[in-house]
Design an enzyme around this catalytic site. Structure first.
Site, mmCIF file in Angstrom:
data_model
loop_
_atom_site.group_PDB
_atom_site.id
_atom_site.type_symbol
_atom_site.label_atom_id
_atom_site.label_comp_id
_atom_site.label_asym_id
_atom_site.label_seq_id
_atom_site.Cartn_x
_atom_site.Cartn_y
_atom_site.Cartn_z
ATOM 1 N N GLY A 1 0.821 -1.204 0.000
ATOM 2 C CA GLY A 1 0.000 0.000 0.000
ATOM 3 C C GLY A 1 0.854 1.252 0.000
ATOM 4 N N ASP B 1 -9.899 11.030 10.036
ATOM 5 C CA ASP B 1 -9.651 10.553 8.677
ATOM 6 C C ASP B 1 -10.345 9.212 8.457
ATOM 7 O OD1 ASP B 1 -8.692 10.798 6.124
ATOM 8 O OD2 ASP B 1 -6.696 10.017 6.557
#
Length: 840
Positions: free
Chosen positions: A508, A625
């Protein structure tokens, strides 16, 4: 040469034609002061009065008028105003009677010079009105050039008090002041947010600072040629690729229409010039013309676009797109449609833009529409204004509020008192510190063989694995009831675990850096997040993640195993989540389709993790977030919330919010947090509501490739929800498997999460309760009478305490934390008693 001469002639014609236009607006309040001067002076056909007048009053302990005979300012605009100044040695105030309350210009002129041994270049001070801070600890940055500041403030009282307060033992000064009425129609309550899209109410009540006012494609416009005495600068210095832009000048008359922009909105010399695309030197005409404006990223900005189609020969041939910070604020804009089919007629658009990407820039772009067959490959922009908006503290210069600025006369008298108080306090602190040091040394000698200090960074004790790490094996160290699970890894261990950061092991990439799969010597799989030195995120996020996850343990939060800060590295080591992100299982990959039941269970798990963050500590922790990319899935598809770098401790008990700069991810941002910069737990609830829609529809939250009404998932989905037709947009792969009652309750839950105002949104506990209910409705279809009973019960403000004792979780480690964490126990038993008729 002939073309340039013609263009210059046209510009001169445009500007000089404004002579008859001046005076169209007569300001009820019009105070122009040449501070420090004993005589009047005329600048740009406007008379600035001498410093003392019966029209206003000045309260100051000392009457200090300074002047200079230097010619250093003679080359600057309005040079006559910079020859004199009024100096303040303590807080002093001008008071202006306001005949017509409403929005006013407040213009301040500063040029520091030396006067009788006093050097104004060292002056540091604040400037405030009754309600807003205009400048805080301000010092003119360039001593060789004057500085002009323009503000727009809504004045609701019968007078304006403008206060100049020196900082500390410094002084304050000002060379000239303007306080002038603005037409009521100039700023109206019609601004839109660029992202997330939606209305931005309240602009007329806010204070603004002019940051940029630009005349695209045209020359400098001075206050002499603007009906509101504004200055418009050329756009050339802001263009990123000048060869892609071309200036256009028109001598045709501008048609100001009723109900539209007026000469006060912008003069004819703005609407009579423009920048269009220059396609002569490029092969690919599908490009954008872009301007870039550096700004303070901690504020939001009011951006006004000025348009006037002076390039088209016929109607309905110019269609183009407009972007603010890469977000489309207008697609397929055809100016004739919004100006009643009249060419060369002005049109404006107002947007509020925030800087959430850390760039510190506002980027404005125009480009051709690709969706309208036969349209001209062109785009235009005539003018642009960028205004800073006050923050939640009522300030345009930091977090200091008006009440924090020292009142006149109090600064000097409080100095000795504060000095004595702080001196005594310092002595007490030193004594306590000495006692604590000796006490710790004594305890350390007694327990040195088994006591570890608290986890901390920068000056505290780091738990280096050292000898505790044998052949790369992680060892958990315990002391009494404490279980310490996060340690500092040697860099060589991280290198070994990731095969020296093998690029093929990358699983990622995020804002912080790349994430690698790793394996420790004992075959434990880990996820290793390595900070990118060029990333916008950095030490603060690194520290936040360590400090939070070292004291938070929950089965629905990703566990931090350790970190590494050697060799200027910032590396975080987490438990490995076999199935990656929730986002990757919804779209953009070839993963097997998640069933509706699986999706609900994942949402319930994430809700439990967020509920624990909000309620499991003395003060709430706000994630900031929440998004599908930050919800990870283990080998059993158990959901865990991750990435706490932006997390923030919630408000104190006597407060309702935390005032902070806006951070988060586009598409998920709470619009109220975005507008007001006031953060609460309900901001996470909004973001989680967007995730729920992502789960239902299996599409990105922002997709610029879709038609305009579909770009923003939250906006688009809520239109269908309000029509009672949410089934029209759900993931077609699972649409047939969702029971109508389950979908109905799910849609209601999402709608509540996405309420415009935080007070109207449910808590995460309520969201969790509703999602458990949605799952039960999916698994056990109930008779209509049973559903009616359940609906009535669901209206009762019941709260389920998911985490019973957060202190136990912190004190007794993961094992006891899991035991005390009731979120692992499904609420299905509770709901089975409600939904199943035989269970009641």
């Amino acid at each position: 040469m002939g073309t340039m001469s013609l263009r210059l002639l046209l510009w001169i014609t445009l500007i000089t034609s404004l002579g008859c236009a001046r005076g169209a607006f007569s300001p009820p309040d019009n105070y122009l002061i040449d501070c420090g001067s004993s005589s009047n002076v005329t600048v740009d056909s406007r008379a600035f009065a001498a410093d003392r007048s019966s029209s206003w009053s000045l309260t100051t302990p000392q009457d200090i008028l300074a002047s200079t005979s230097s010619n250093s300012v003679s080359s600057f605009p309005n040079s006559a105003l910079y020859q004199t100044a009024r100096v303040f040695t303590s807080a002093s105030s001008y008071s202006f009677p306001i005949r017509s309350p409403g929005r006013h210009w407040i213009r301040l002129y500063f040029f520091p010079f030396s006067y009788q041994g006093t050097d104004l270049t060292t002056a540091k001070f604040s400037v405030t009105t009754q309600n807003f801070v205009l400048l805080d600890n301000f010092q003119v940055p360039n001593s060789s050039a004057p500085m002009f500041k323009e503000y727009s403030v809504n004045i609701t009282s019968s007078n304006l008090i403008l206060t100049f307060a020196p900082s500390g033992d410094s002084i304050a000064f000002v060379n000239a002041i303007e306080v002038v009425s603005i037409p009521d129609a100039l700023i109206t309550d019609g601004a839109q947010m660029a992202n997330p899209a939606g209305a931005f109410p309240g602009v007329p009540t806010m204070a603004m600072e002019t940051v940029y006012r630009v005349n695209m494609g045209g020359p400098l416009i001075t206050p002499l040629n603007d009906t509101l005495s504004r200055r418009w600068v050329p756009d050339q210095s802001f263009l990123l690729e000048r060869n892609l832009a071309k200036s256009v000048v028109s001598s045709a008359p501008i048609t100001y229409q009723d109900g539209g922009p007026t000469p006060e909105t912008a003069p004819q010399s703005v609407y009579g010039t423009a920048v269009e695309m220059s396609t002569a030197s490029v092969s690919n005409v599908n490009f954008n013309v872009t301007w870039e404006f550096p700004v303070d990223a901690s504020y939001m900005y009011f951006v006004r676009f000025h348009f006037c189609d002076i390039v088209s020969k016929n109607l309905n041939q110019l269609y183009f797109n407009v972007y603010a910070n890469s977000w489309a604020v207008a697609r397929d804009l055809e100016l004739a449609k919004v100006t009643a089919q009249v060419l060369a007629s002005p049109y404006i658009m107002d947007f509020v833009v925030g800087i959430t990407d850390g760039s510190g820039k506002v980027r404005i772009s125009i480009g051709p529409s690709t969706d309208v067959p036969g349209a001209d490959t062109n785009a235009i922009l005539n003018g642009l204004e960028i205004m800073k908006l006050n923050n939640s503290a009522g300030s345009l210069a930091g977090q200091t509020s008006v009440s924090d600025v020292v009142s006149p006369g109090s600064k000097k008298s409080m100095g000795p008192i504060l000095g004595a108080v702080f001196g005594a306090l310092a002595a007490v602190i030193v004594a306590v510190a000495i006692f604590v040091v000796f006490r710790r040394q004594k305890l350390a000698k007694k327990h040195h063989s088994k006591t570890w200090g608290p986890f901390s960074m920068n000056g505290g004790i780091s738990h280096s694995l050292g000898s505790k790490f044998s052949n790369g094996t992680l060892t958990t160290i315990t002391s009494g009831q404490h279980t310490i699970l996060s340690f500092r890894f040697p860099f060589v261990v991280i290198q070994d675990a990731t095969n020296n950061f093998d690029e093929s092991w990358v699983i990622g990439v995020g804002g912080f850096g790349k994430v690698y799969k790793g394996m420790l010597k004992d075959d434990t799989n880990v996820a290793v997040k390595r900070g990118n030195p060029r990333s916008q995120q950095g030490l603060n996020e690194f520290r936040t993640e360590i400090e939070l996850l070292s004291r938070l343990r929950h089965r629905h939060l990703v566990s931090l195993i350790g970190y590494c800060d050697e060799q200027n590295e910032m590396i975080l080591v987490y438990e490995y989540m076999e199935n990656g992100t929730l986002k990757s299982h919804l779209y953009g990959s070839d993963h097997p389709i998640l069933s509706w039941k699986q999706r609900l269970e994942i949402c319930i798990g994430a809700a439990r993790g967020l509920h624990y963050l909000h309620t499991g500590q003395t003060k709430a922790i706000i994630h900031r977030d929440v998004k599908s990319a930050n919800i990870l899935l283990d080998e059993n598809f158990l959901a865990k919330v991750a990435d706490f770098g932006l997390s923030k401790t919630g408000p104190e008990l006597d407060q309702t919010h935390v005032s902070t700069a806006v951070k988060g991810s586009f598409g998920y941002l709470d619009p109220e947090y975005f507008r007001r910069q006031q953060l609460t737990e309900k901001s996470d609830v909004y973001s989680f509501g967007v995730v729920l829609l992502e789960v239902l529809c299996a599409r990105p939250v922002i997709d610029p490739t879709l038609p305009r009404e579909m770009v923003n998932l939250a906006e688009w989905a809520m239109k269908w929800q309000r029509k009672g037709q949410l089934e029209q947009i759900i993931d077609s792969r699972i649409a047939a498997t969702i029971r109508p009652d389950s979908l109905r309750k799910f849609g209601e839950t999402v709608e509540k999460c996405l309420a415009d105002y935080g007070v109207d949104r449910p808590s995460m506990g309520d969201v969790l309760w509703n999602l458990e209910y949605v799952l039960q409705l999916q698994e056990v279809p109930a008779r209509d009478t049973d559903l009616d009973s359940v609906n009535r019960i669901a209206e009762i403000p019941l709260r389920v305490q998911i985490v019973s004792n957060s202190e136990n979780a912190a004190e007794e480690g993961v094992e006891n934390a899991s035991r005390n964490d009731l979120s692992g126990v499904s609420m299905s038993r509770v709901f089975s008693q409600l939904v199943k008729a035989e269970g009641r």
